[in-house]
Design a protein around this motif. Structure first.
Motif, PDB file in Angstrom:
ATOM      1  N   VAL A 130       0.838  -1.199   0.000  1.00 29.67           N
ATOM      2  CA  VAL A 130       0.000   0.000   0.000  1.00 29.67           C
ATOM      3  C   VAL A 130       0.873   1.249   0.000  1.00 29.67           C
ATOM      4  O   VAL A 130       0.655   2.189  -0.778  1.00 29.67           O
ATOM      5  CB  VAL A 130      -0.951  -0.001   1.212  1.00 29.67           C
ATOM      6  N   GLY A 131       1.887   1.264   0.848  1.00 30.75           N
ATOM      7  CA  GLY A 131       2.785   2.410   0.904  1.00 30.75           C
ATOM      8  C   GLY A 131       3.523   2.630  -0.402  1.00 30.75           C
ATOM      9  O   GLY A 131       3.642   3.766  -0.886  1.00 30.75           O
ATOM     10  N   ALA A 132       4.008   1.549  -0.995  1.00 32.31           N
ATOM     11  CA  ALA A 132       4.723   1.659  -2.266  1.00 32.31           C
ATOM     12  C   ALA A 132       3.794   2.117  -3.383  1.00 32.31           C
ATOM     13  O   ALA A 132       4.202   2.874  -4.280  1.00 32.31           O
ATOM     14  CB  ALA A 132       5.351   0.313  -2.618  1.00 32.31           C
ATOM     15  N   ALA A 133       2.539   1.670  -3.341  1.00 29.74           N
ATOM     16  CA  ALA A 133       1.565   2.083  -4.358  1.00 29.74           C
ATOM     17  C   ALA A 133       1.307   3.582  -4.284  1.00 29.74           C
ATOM     18  O   ALA A 133       1.239   4.274  -5.309  1.00 29.74           O
ATOM     19  CB  ALA A 133       0.263   1.309  -4.189  1.00 29.74           C
ATOM     20  N   PHE A 134       1.168   4.117  -3.074  1.00 29.05           N
ATOM     21  CA  PHE A 134       0.970   5.558  -2.922  1.00 29.05           C
ATOM     22  C   PHE A 134       2.185   6.336  -3.424  1.00 29.05           C
ATOM     23  O   PHE A 134       2.047   7.372  -4.086  1.00 29.05           O
ATOM     24  CB  PHE A 134       0.673   5.921  -1.473  1.00 29.05           C
ATOM     25  N   ALA A 135       3.394   5.851  -3.108  1.00 34.50           N
ATOM     26  CA  ALA A 135       4.604   6.537  -3.567  1.00 34.50           C
ATOM     27  C   ALA A 135       4.680   6.548  -5.087  1.00 34.50           C
ATOM     28  O   ALA A 135       5.008   7.568  -5.702  1.00 34.50           O
ATOM     29  CB  ALA A 135       5.832   5.860  -2.965  1.00 34.50           C
ATOM     30  N   THR A 136       4.361   5.415  -5.708  1.00 35.52           N
ATOM     31  CA  THR A 136       4.391   5.325  -7.169  1.00 35.52           C
ATOM     32  C   THR A 136       3.350   6.239  -7.791  1.00 35.52           C
ATOM     33  O   THR A 136       3.609   6.915  -8.789  1.00 35.52           O
ATOM     34  CB  THR A 136       4.147   3.870  -7.610  1.00 35.52           C
ATOM     35  N   LEU A 137       2.151   6.278  -7.198  1.00 29.37           N
ATOM     36  CA  LEU A 137       1.093   7.151  -7.698  1.00 29.37           C
ATOM     37  C   LEU A 137       1.518   8.615  -7.620  1.00 29.37           C
ATOM     38  O   LEU A 137       1.317   9.389  -8.566  1.00 29.37           O
ATOM     39  CB  LEU A 137      -0.184   6.913  -6.890  1.00 29.37           C
ATOM     40  N   ALA A 142     -11.835  -5.297  -6.209  1.00 27.37           N
ATOM     41  CA  ALA A 142     -11.317  -4.018  -6.705  1.00 27.37           C
ATOM     42  C   ALA A 142     -10.801  -4.164  -8.126  1.00 27.37           C
ATOM     43  O   ALA A 142     -10.030  -5.085  -8.427  1.00 27.37           O
ATOM     44  CB  ALA A 142     -10.189  -3.533  -5.801  1.00 27.37           C
ATOM     45  N   ALA A 143     -11.198  -3.234  -8.991  1.00 24.40           N
ATOM     46  CA  ALA A 143     -10.559  -3.112 -10.299  1.00 24.40           C
ATOM     47  C   ALA A 143      -9.209  -2.431 -10.090  1.00 24.40           C
ATOM     48  O   ALA A 143      -9.110  -1.461  -9.343  1.00 24.40           O
ATOM     49  CB  ALA A 143     -11.434  -2.276 -11.226  1.00 24.40           C
ATOM     50  N   THR A 144      -8.162  -2.928 -10.721  1.00 24.82           N
ATOM     51  CA  THR A 144      -6.816  -2.396 -10.456  1.00 24.82           C
ATOM     52  C   THR A 144      -6.067  -1.981 -11.723  1.00 24.82           C
ATOM     53  O   THR A 144      -4.864  -1.743 -11.673  1.00 24.82           O
ATOM     54  CB  THR A 144      -5.973  -3.425  -9.684  1.00 24.82           C
ATOM     55  N   ALA A 145      -6.764  -1.867 -12.844  1.00 22.88           N
ATOM     56  CA  ALA A 145      -6.083  -1.492 -14.094  1.00 22.88           C
ATOM     57  C   ALA A 145      -5.439  -0.114 -13.972  1.00 22.88           C
ATOM     58  O   ALA A 145      -4.315   0.101 -14.470  1.00 22.88           O
ATOM     59  CB  ALA A 145      -7.070  -1.517 -15.259  1.00 22.88           C
ATOM     60  N   ARG A 146      -6.117   0.823 -13.321  1.00 28.73           N
ATOM     61  CA  ARG A 146      -5.545   2.164 -13.196  1.00 28.73           C
ATOM     62  C   ARG A 146      -4.310   2.174 -12.301  1.00 28.73           C
ATOM     63  O   ARG A 146      -3.341   2.903 -12.560  1.00 28.73           O
ATOM     64  CB  ARG A 146      -6.598   3.155 -12.678  1.00 28.73           C
ATOM     65  N   LEU A 147      -4.319   1.374 -11.250  1.00 26.56           N
ATOM     66  CA  LEU A 147      -3.123   1.269 -10.408  1.00 26.56           C
ATOM     67  C   LEU A 147      -1.957   0.686 -11.195  1.00 26.56           C
ATOM     68  O   LEU A 147      -0.827   1.183 -11.132  1.00 26.56           O
ATOM     69  CB  LEU A 147      -3.418   0.412  -9.175  1.00 26.56           C
ATOM     70  N   VAL A 182       4.309  -2.308  -9.017  1.00 28.31           N
ATOM     71  CA  VAL A 182       4.439  -3.770  -9.016  1.00 28.31           C
ATOM     72  C   VAL A 182       4.401  -4.243  -7.565  1.00 28.31           C
ATOM     73  O   VAL A 182       5.266  -3.873  -6.759  1.00 28.31           O
ATOM     74  CB  VAL A 182       5.756  -4.221  -9.673  1.00 28.31           C
ATOM     75  N   PRO A 183       3.395  -5.041  -7.170  1.00 31.44           N
ATOM     76  CA  PRO A 183       3.313  -5.497  -5.779  1.00 31.44           C
ATOM     77  C   PRO A 183       4.428  -6.480  -5.437  1.00 31.44           C
ATOM     78  O   PRO A 183       4.957  -7.185  -6.297  1.00 31.44           O
ATOM     79  CB  PRO A 183       1.940  -6.176  -5.712  1.00 31.44           C
ATOM     80  N   ARG A 184       4.759  -6.514  -4.164  1.00 32.68           N
ATOM     81  CA  ARG A 184       5.818  -7.398  -3.674  1.00 32.68           C
ATOM     82  C   ARG A 184       5.271  -8.631  -2.969  1.00 32.68           C
ATOM     83  O   ARG A 184       5.857  -9.698  -3.027  1.00 32.68           O
ATOM     84  CB  ARG A 184       6.707  -6.609  -2.711  1.00 32.68           C
TER      85      ARG A 184
END
Length: 285
Positions: A195-202, A255-260, A266-268
């Motif tokens: 979750v934290g990495a996803a926010f940083a990437t966004l 959850a749809a995740t195409a936009r993410l 890339v999840p770990r």
């Protein structure tokens, strides 16, 4: 140098954004409440002394069992509007704010940012949805690149007591019986480090609008509880059906995740590995 203000940087999700942000080249400011009081202070004064090109706003009242209906949700809407406006006026250019899957109409099995309507069932969800709509409409006039991360079901070793997995892990490890729901509902669980990495990437990218922060995989809650309990000790201590579910709680949420994925994230953590990690690190504390 890119400089980011992270609000809620000491929280469950916030602390997991700091390393990924630095790895992406950000200089990070993550003040505590004593340094920047969002509910009572002046964010304009903060930005005058600490100019930032980016803002990651995660701070909110998330007290387990209370945040769904807490009147403080109203205060956080007002504080968030002041914060984002002060950031934009100070010359900030890119803001990402944390939202929630609670904004959606839970009558839809798959929750998609571009198709599923917002029809929250709680005050918390309503506050988040209204804040999103206000900021999304205001962003062009503020000359602001704006994205909104809708968080689904994060888990991890430092999750607050009073939530499902911490109660299961701590109770089983202590040899106590643990009340859980029937577990037949399905949810999208995501390790808090992802979750934290996803926010940083966004934040580092240029995708705008709402983006689901989720794994894209839906798992029965019963399976997650059993896995965590088995790692913690004796799963026979679980009392199924003894923990009430919210009246408005849906049976299935995907959850749809195409936009993410379009952000390059890339999840770990696969769920099985993430649960094993969560239990091991929580018990080692």
């Amino acid at each position: 140098m890119k400089r980011v203000l992270v609000t809620g940087g000491g929280g469950f999700i916030g602390r997991e954004t700091l390393g990924p942000l630095r790895a992406l080249g950000f200089e990070v400011d993550a003040p505590g409440r004593a340094e920047l009081d969002l509910l009572n202070g002046d964010p304009a004064a903060w930005f005058a002394a600490h100019p930032a090109s980016h803002l990651l706003h995660l701070a909110w009242d998330a007290t387990p069992g209370k945040f769904w209906t807490a009147p403080s949700n109203l205060d956080w809407v007002a504080a968030s509007l002041r914060l984002v406006r002060a950031f934009a006026v100070s010359g900030g250019t890119r803001a990402v704010v944390a939202g929630s899957c609670a904004e959606y109409d839970w009558g839809h099995a798959t929750l998609d940012e571009t198709r599923t309507p917002l029809r929250p069932a709680t005050l918390y969800g309503t506050a988040k949805a209204n804040l999103f709509e206000l900021l999304d409409k205001a962003a062009p006039g503020l000359d602001l690149s704006f994205a909104w991360g809708r968080v689904f079901f994060p888990y991890g070793p430092d999750e607050a007591a009073g939530r499902l997995l911490p109660d299961v892990i701590d109770g089983i490890a202590q040899g106590r019986r643990v009340a859980v729901s029937d577990g037949t509902q399905s949810r999208d669980f995501m390790h808090v480090e992802d979750v934290g990495a996803a926010f940083a990437t966004l934040l580092a990218g240029d995708v705008t609008g709402a983006v689901n922060i989720a794994s894209g995989t839906t798992t029965p809650v019963r399976e997650v509880i059993l896995t965590a309990a088995a790692h913690a000790g004796d799963a026979s201590l679980l009392d199924w059906g003894a923990r009430a579910r919210q009246a408005s709680e849906p049976q299935y949420m995907a959850a749809a995740t195409a936009r993410l994925h379009a952000t390059g994230f890339v999840p770990r953590w696969p769920l099985a590995d993430g649960l094993a990690d969560t239990v091991a690190r929580r018990l080692a504390r």
